[in-house]
Design a protein around this motif. Structure first.
Motif, PDB file in Angstrom:
ATOM      1  N   PHE A 145       0.836  -1.197   0.000  1.00 49.94           N
ATOM      2  CA  PHE A 145       0.000   0.000   0.000  1.00 49.94           C
ATOM      3  C   PHE A 145       0.870   1.246   0.000  1.00 49.94           C
ATOM      4  O   PHE A 145       1.861   1.324   0.733  1.00 49.94           O
ATOM      5  N   ARG A 146       0.488   2.199  -0.817  1.00 49.64           N
ATOM      6  CA  ARG A 146       1.250   3.432  -0.920  1.00 49.64           C
ATOM      7  C   ARG A 146       1.005   4.306   0.304  1.00 49.64           C
ATOM      8  O   ARG A 146      -0.131   4.485   0.739  1.00 49.64           O
ATOM      9  N   GLU A 147       2.107   4.828   0.847  1.00 48.35           N
ATOM     10  CA  GLU A 147       2.067   5.725   1.996  1.00 48.35           C
ATOM     11  C   GLU A 147       2.744   7.039   1.596  1.00 48.35           C
ATOM     12  O   GLU A 147       3.449   7.101   0.595  1.00 48.35           O
ATOM     13  N   ILE A 148       2.565   8.070   2.395  1.00 50.11           N
ATOM     14  CA  ILE A 148       3.103   9.386   2.053  1.00 50.11           C
ATOM     15  C   ILE A 148       4.220   9.762   3.011  1.00 50.11           C
ATOM     16  O   ILE A 148       4.077   9.666   4.231  1.00 50.11           O
ATOM     17  N   THR A 149       5.353  10.197   2.454  1.00 52.89           N
ATOM     18  CA  THR A 149       6.428  10.759   3.269  1.00 52.89           C
ATOM     19  C   THR A 149       6.643  12.213   2.861  1.00 52.89           C
ATOM     20  O   THR A 149       6.407  12.593   1.713  1.00 52.89           O
ATOM     21  N   GLU A 219      16.582   8.853   4.816  1.00 50.04           N
ATOM     22  CA  GLU A 219      17.720   9.778   4.945  1.00 50.04           C
ATOM     23  C   GLU A 219      17.362  11.189   4.501  1.00 50.04           C
ATOM     24  O   GLU A 219      18.042  12.150   4.889  1.00 50.04           O
ATOM     25  N   VAL A 220      16.300  11.322   3.703  1.00 46.91           N
ATOM     26  CA  VAL A 220      15.946  12.634   3.158  1.00 46.91           C
ATOM     27  C   VAL A 220      14.479  12.995   3.411  1.00 46.91           C
ATOM     28  O   VAL A 220      13.976  13.990   2.882  1.00 46.91           O
ATOM     29  N   GLN A 221      13.772  12.187   4.220  1.00 49.27           N
ATOM     30  CA  GLN A 221      12.382  12.462   4.577  1.00 49.27           C
ATOM     31  C   GLN A 221      12.197  12.228   6.075  1.00 49.27           C
ATOM     32  O   GLN A 221      12.720  11.251   6.632  1.00 49.27           O
ATOM     33  N   LYS A 222      11.419  13.100   6.706  1.00 50.35           N
ATOM     34  CA  LYS A 222      11.257  13.040   8.155  1.00 50.35           C
ATOM     35  C   LYS A 222       9.995  12.310   8.588  1.00 50.35           C
ATOM     36  O   LYS A 222      10.001  11.547   9.562  1.00 50.35           O
ATOM     37  N   TYR A 223       8.889  12.516   7.887  1.00 48.28           N
ATOM     38  CA  TYR A 223       7.587  12.003   8.325  1.00 48.28           C
ATOM     39  C   TYR A 223       7.054  10.939   7.366  1.00 48.28           C
ATOM     40  O   TYR A 223       7.070  11.110   6.153  1.00 48.28           O
ATOM     41  N   LEU A 224       6.566   9.859   7.949  1.00 48.63           N
ATOM     42  CA  LEU A 224       5.879   8.804   7.187  1.00 48.63           C
ATOM     43  C   LEU A 224       4.466   8.692   7.727  1.00 48.63           C
ATOM     44  O   LEU A 224       4.266   8.438   8.926  1.00 48.63           O
ATOM     45  N   SER A 225       3.474   8.892   6.863  1.00 46.70           N
ATOM     46  CA  SER A 225       2.071   8.773   7.260  1.00 46.70           C
ATOM     47  C   SER A 225       1.444   7.582   6.549  1.00 46.70           C
ATOM     48  O   SER A 225       1.525   7.459   5.322  1.00 46.70           O
ATOM     49  N   LEU A 226       0.809   6.704   7.326  1.00 50.71           N
ATOM     50  CA  LEU A 226       0.270   5.447   6.802  1.00 50.71           C
ATOM     51  C   LEU A 226      -1.129   5.689   6.239  1.00 50.71           C
ATOM     52  O   LEU A 226      -2.146   5.316   6.827  1.00 50.71           O
ATOM     53  N   ASP A 273       5.948  -5.874   7.633  1.00 45.66           N
ATOM     54  CA  ASP A 273       5.536  -4.478   7.773  1.00 45.66           C
ATOM     55  C   ASP A 273       5.994  -3.857   9.090  1.00 45.66           C
ATOM     56  O   ASP A 273       6.588  -2.774   9.118  1.00 45.66           O
ATOM     57  N   ALA A 274       5.703  -4.535  10.194  1.00 40.08           N
ATOM     58  CA  ALA A 274       6.019  -3.985  11.517  1.00 40.08           C
ATOM     59  C   ALA A 274       7.528  -3.787  11.678  1.00 40.08           C
ATOM     60  O   ALA A 274       7.979  -2.761  12.204  1.00 40.08           O
ATOM     61  N   ALA A 275       8.305  -4.768  11.222  1.00 35.48           N
ATOM     62  CA  ALA A 275       9.755  -4.670  11.342  1.00 35.48           C
ATOM     63  C   ALA A 275      10.307  -3.535  10.484  1.00 35.48           C
ATOM     64  O   ALA A 275      11.236  -2.821  10.891  1.00 35.48           O
ATOM     65  N   MET A 276       9.738  -3.359   9.283  1.00 29.38           N
ATOM     66  CA  MET A 276      10.205  -2.277   8.418  1.00 29.38           C
ATOM     67  C   MET A 276       9.880  -0.908   9.016  1.00 29.38           C
ATOM     68  O   MET A 276      10.695   0.022   8.979  1.00 29.38           O
ATOM     69  N   ILE A 277       8.684  -0.784   9.601  1.00 29.63           N
ATOM     70  CA  ILE A 277       8.322   0.481  10.250  1.00 29.63           C
ATOM     71  C   ILE A 277       9.247   0.759  11.420  1.00 29.63           C
ATOM     72  O   ILE A 277       9.718   1.893  11.615  1.00 29.63           O
ATOM     73  N   ASN A 288       3.362   8.182  11.471  1.00 33.41           N
ATOM     74  CA  ASN A 288       2.024   8.589  11.883  1.00 33.41           C
ATOM     75  C   ASN A 288       0.986   7.629  11.331  1.00 33.41           C
ATOM     76  O   ASN A 288       0.882   7.460  10.111  1.00 33.41           O
ATOM     77  N   ASP A 289       0.224   6.987  12.231  1.00 30.64           N
ATOM     78  CA  ASP A 289      -0.870   6.127  11.775  1.00 30.64           C
ATOM     79  C   ASP A 289      -2.231   6.712  12.132  1.00 30.64           C
ATOM     80  O   ASP A 289      -3.260   6.044  12.007  1.00 30.64           O
ATOM     81  N   ASP A 290      -2.249   7.956  12.568  1.00 30.42           N
ATOM     82  CA  ASP A 290      -3.488   8.659  12.892  1.00 30.42           C
ATOM     83  C   ASP A 290      -3.961   9.408  11.650  1.00 30.42           C
ATOM     84  O   ASP A 290      -3.784  10.618  11.512  1.00 30.42           O
ATOM     85  N   VAL A 291      -4.547   8.661  10.721  1.00 25.33           N
ATOM     86  CA  VAL A 291      -4.982   9.224   9.434  1.00 25.33           C
ATOM     87  C   VAL A 291      -6.502   9.114   9.327  1.00 25.33           C
ATOM     88  O   VAL A 291      -7.071   8.054   9.610  1.00 25.33           O
ATOM     89  N   ASP A 292      -7.137  10.172   8.913  1.00 28.49           N
ATOM     90  CA  ASP A 292      -8.593  10.189   8.741  1.00 28.49           C
ATOM     91  C   ASP A 292      -8.924   9.612   7.356  1.00 28.49           C
ATOM     92  O   ASP A 292      -9.156  10.347   6.393  1.00 28.49           O
ATOM     93  N   HIS A 293      -8.943   8.296   7.281  1.00 24.74           N
ATOM     94  CA  HIS A 293      -9.157   7.639   6.001  1.00 24.74           C
ATOM     95  C   HIS A 293     -10.533   7.969   5.407  1.00 24.74           C
ATOM     96  O   HIS A 293     -10.671   8.098   4.185  1.00 24.74           O
ATOM     97  N   ALA A 294     -11.535   8.098   6.261  1.00 26.34           N
ATOM     98  CA  ALA A 294     -12.879   8.406   5.765  1.00 26.34           C
ATOM     99  C   ALA A 294     -12.903   9.762   5.065  1.00 26.34           C
ATOM    100  O   ALA A 294     -13.543   9.920   4.011  1.00 26.34           O
TER     101      ALA A 294
END
Length: 325
Positions: A145-149, A219-226, A273-277, A288-294
Motif C-alpha cells: 500500500f502506498r504511503e506518504i512521506t 535519509e531525506v524524509q522526516k515524516y511517514l504517514s500510513l 511491515d512492523a519490522a520495516m516500520i 504517523n498512523d493517525d490518518v482520517d481515512h474516511a
C-alpha cells in the motif's frame, strides 16, 4: 595414453556442447535495490527455476535499473532484449490506461481483497490484455500500500497535503488525486527520486514501506504517514515469444516458480511491515498512523468519477464486487 586423453577431451567437448545446446539463460530485470523484496522474489524465482529444470534454465538477475528505467525495461522485454521484467502496474498503463482503475485511490483497502482481484478473474482478464503487446504475465507480486512521506509534518487529513511539491509516478488517477487535494504533483522516475528529495526539487513522495526502506528515503524524509491510499501491484512479465519458444514442461516450470516466488514475496511483505516500520523509526523517521481515512475517501471520490467517465465503469464495478463482500 595420449590417444586416450585426446578421446576423453573430445567426449567432454561433445557433452559440453550438448548441455550448452539445451541450456537456456533468461535475463530478469527490475528497478529496485538488492535489499528490496523484489530482489528476494527474483532470487527465489531463479533458484526454483534452476532446480526444477535440472539446470537447463538459468535466470540471470539485473537489479537496481542496471538495464534501464522501468519504461526502458518494459520496452526491452517487449522487443526480446530482456526476457523478464518486474515493474509496477502503473508503468504499463500507458499501453493499457483502463487498467488504471485497479489503482484508484481507496479502491482496494486490504491485502485479501487485492489477492482476490489480481489472482482471480479480474487479474486473468488484465493478463490477456498484455498479450496484445507481446508480454506474458507470470503473476502480480506485491509492492504494498502506498504511503506518504514528507518533511513538513504528519499527513492526518486531506488539507495537510495542500502546497506540498509531491513526486508522483505516472498513474493518471494518483496524479489527479494529489492535484485535487491541492498538492503540486510532479512526475519523477524513482531512480531520480532520492536526489530530488535531497535537493528540495520535491517535498514529498508516496511509495510502499518496502520502497521507502530499500531506497533509503528515510535519509531525506522526516515524516511517514500510513495513508494506505492505493494498493500497488507489480507485474512479473515475460517476452511472449520467448515464453512460447519453451517446451510445455519448461513453461509449466516458469509458471510454477513464478507463483511460488510471488507467494513467498507477498508473505515477506505482510509479515515484515512492523519490522520495516520499526527500522524506519530507528533511522529517525516519525511514523504517523493517525490518518482520517474516511475524510480522504470522501475527498478523492471525484477521481473515480473522472476515470469512469473516460474509460467506463466495467472494471471498477468488477473490483467493487470483490471489495464489497
Amino acid at each position: 595414453m595420449k590417444r586416450f586423453t585426446t578421446g576423453l577431451i573430445a567426449v567432454g567437448m561433445l557433452v559440453a556442447g550438448t548441455v550448452s545446446a539445451n541450456a537456456t539463460t533468461l535475463k530478469l530485470a527490475h528497478a529496485a535495490p538488492q535489499g528490496d523484496l523484489q530482489q528476494k522474489l527474483a532470487e527465489r524465482f531463479a533458484e526454483d527455476v534452476k532446480t526444477m529444470s535440472d539446470g537447463d534454465i538459468t535466470v540471470q538477475i539485473f537489479p537496481q535499473g542496471q538495464l534501464g528505467n522501468d519504461s526502458q525495461m518494459i520496452t526491452g522485454t517487449r522487443s526480446g532484449i530482456i526476457d523478464i521484467t518486474m515493474s509496477g502496474l502503473n508503468n504499463f498503463t500507458g499501453m493499457m490506461p483502463e487498467l488504471g482503475g485497479l489503482m484508484l485511490p481507496f479502491m482496494i483497502t486490504d491485502r485479501d481483497q487485492a489477492y482476490e482481484v489480481y489472482d482471480g478473474e479480474i487479474g486473468q482478464e488484465a493478463s490477456a490484455k498484455f498479450e496484445n503487446f507481446g508480454l506474458k504475465v507470470l503473476g502480480y507480486p506485491e509492492n504494498g500500500f502506498r504511503e506518504i512521506t514528507n518533511n513538513r509534518g504528519p499527513i492526518v487529513e486531506p488539507k495537510d497535503l495542500e502546497g506540498l511539491r509531491m513526486r508522483t509516478n505516472n498513474s493518471e488517477a494518483l496524479n489527479e488525486m494529489f492535484a485535487l487535494l491541492k498538492a503540486n504533483p510532479q512526475q519523477i522516475p524513482v531512480a531520480e527520486l532520492y536526489t530530488a528529495l535531497e535537493t528540495g526539487v520535491v517535498d514529498a513522495q508516496d511509495h510502499p514501506i518496502t520502497i521507502v526502506q530499500s531506497f533509503k528515503f528515510y535519509e531525506v524524509q522526516k515524516y511517514l504517514s500510513l495513508t494506505n491510499h492505493s494498493y500497488a501491484a507489480l507485474v512479473l512479465a515475460m517476452n511472449e515469444k520467448k515464453f512460447n519458444s519453451l517446451s510445455e514442461d519448461q513453461q509449466a516450470i516458469i509458471m510454477k516458480a513464478a507463483k511460488d516466488a510471488i507467494d513467498y514475496e507477498r508473505k515477506l511483505s505482510k509479515d515484515g511491515d512492523a519490522a520495516m516500520i520499526a527500522d524506519l523509526e530507528s533511522n529517525g523517521m516519525i511514523v504517523n498512523d493517525d490518518v482520517d481515512h474516511a475524510a480522504f475517501q470522501k475527498a478523492v471520490r471525484p477521481v473515480w468519477d473522472t476515470f469512469t467517465a473516460k474509460y467506463g465503469d466495467e472494471l471498477v464495478n468488477k473490483v467493487q464486487a470483490v471489495t464489497s463482500k
